[in-house]
Design a protein around this motif. Structure first.
Motif, short mmCIF file in Angstrom:
data_model
loop_
_atom_site.label_atom_id
_atom_site.label_comp_id
_atom_site.label_asym_id
_atom_site.label_seq_id
_atom_site.Cartn_x
_atom_site.Cartn_y
_atom_site.Cartn_z
N ASP A 39 46.38 38.38 43.21
CA ASP A 39 45.65 39.31 43.86
C ASP A 39 44.68 40.00 42.83
N ALA A 40 45.00 40.24 41.67
CA ALA A 40 44.03 40.84 40.64
C ALA A 40 42.95 40.10 40.18
N ILE A 41 43.10 38.53 40.25
CA ILE A 41 42.02 37.78 39.98
C ILE A 41 40.93 37.78 41.21
N LEU A 42 41.65 37.79 42.59
CA LEU A 42 40.55 37.70 43.46
C LEU A 42 39.84 39.21 43.86
N ALA A 43 40.73 40.28 43.13
CA ALA A 43 40.11 41.48 43.44
C ALA A 43 39.01 42.02 42.39
N SER A 44 39.04 41.16 41.19
CA SER A 44 38.36 41.70 40.12
C SER A 44 36.80 41.16 40.32
N PRO A 45 36.09 42.53 40.07
CA PRO A 45 34.53 42.49 40.22
C PRO A 45 33.93 40.90 39.54
N ALA A 46 34.68 40.37 38.70
CA ALA A 46 33.98 39.16 38.25
C ALA A 46 34.56 38.03 38.83
N TRP A 47 35.12 37.94 39.79
CA TRP A 47 35.74 36.80 40.69
C TRP A 47 34.65 36.11 41.34
#
Length: 112
Positions: A39-47
């Motif tokens: 979830d953190a990866i997908l929510a990251s602005p960098a994703w």
């Protein structure tokens, strides 16, 4: 907090769909188990940038799915290596006999 994560994921999904890199989000979902890290990866602005870079790597012949799978397996290995040992119940302690009680002297006449 959950609403913020959901909003960030939705925003990122819209961007990666517009850029045609949504297949990498699907790959991430099938490669990593559901949870905080995914979830953190997908929510990251960098994703969206990460997804675009994954597409470029794939175009160059890199097996992106294999990288994700190997990274996940390595992460699990680290988690298991640093995890504390399971708690075991303490073995029962042998009971020691209580010390013998002192007998009070035989009662005599009351003291004045």
């Amino acid at each position: 907090m959950a609403a913020g994560v959901e909003h960030a994921v939705a925003k990122n999904i819209a961007r990666i769909q517009a850029e045609g890199t949504d297949r990498w989000a699907d790959l991430l979902r099938t490669t990593l188990p559901e949870g905080l890290i995914r979830d953190a990866i997908l929510a990251s602005p960098a994703w969206p940038d990460i997804a675009a870079h994954m597409g470029r790597l794939h175009d160059q012949g890199v097996d992106v799915a294999r990288i994700l799978t190997d990274a996940h397996a390595a992460g699990l290995g680290v988690d298991q290596a640093i995890a504390p040992p399971p708690l075991l119940p303490y073995p029962p302690r042998p009971r020691r006999p209580l010390p013998a009680r002192r007998r009070s002297p035989t009662p005599g006449p009351p003291r004045r």
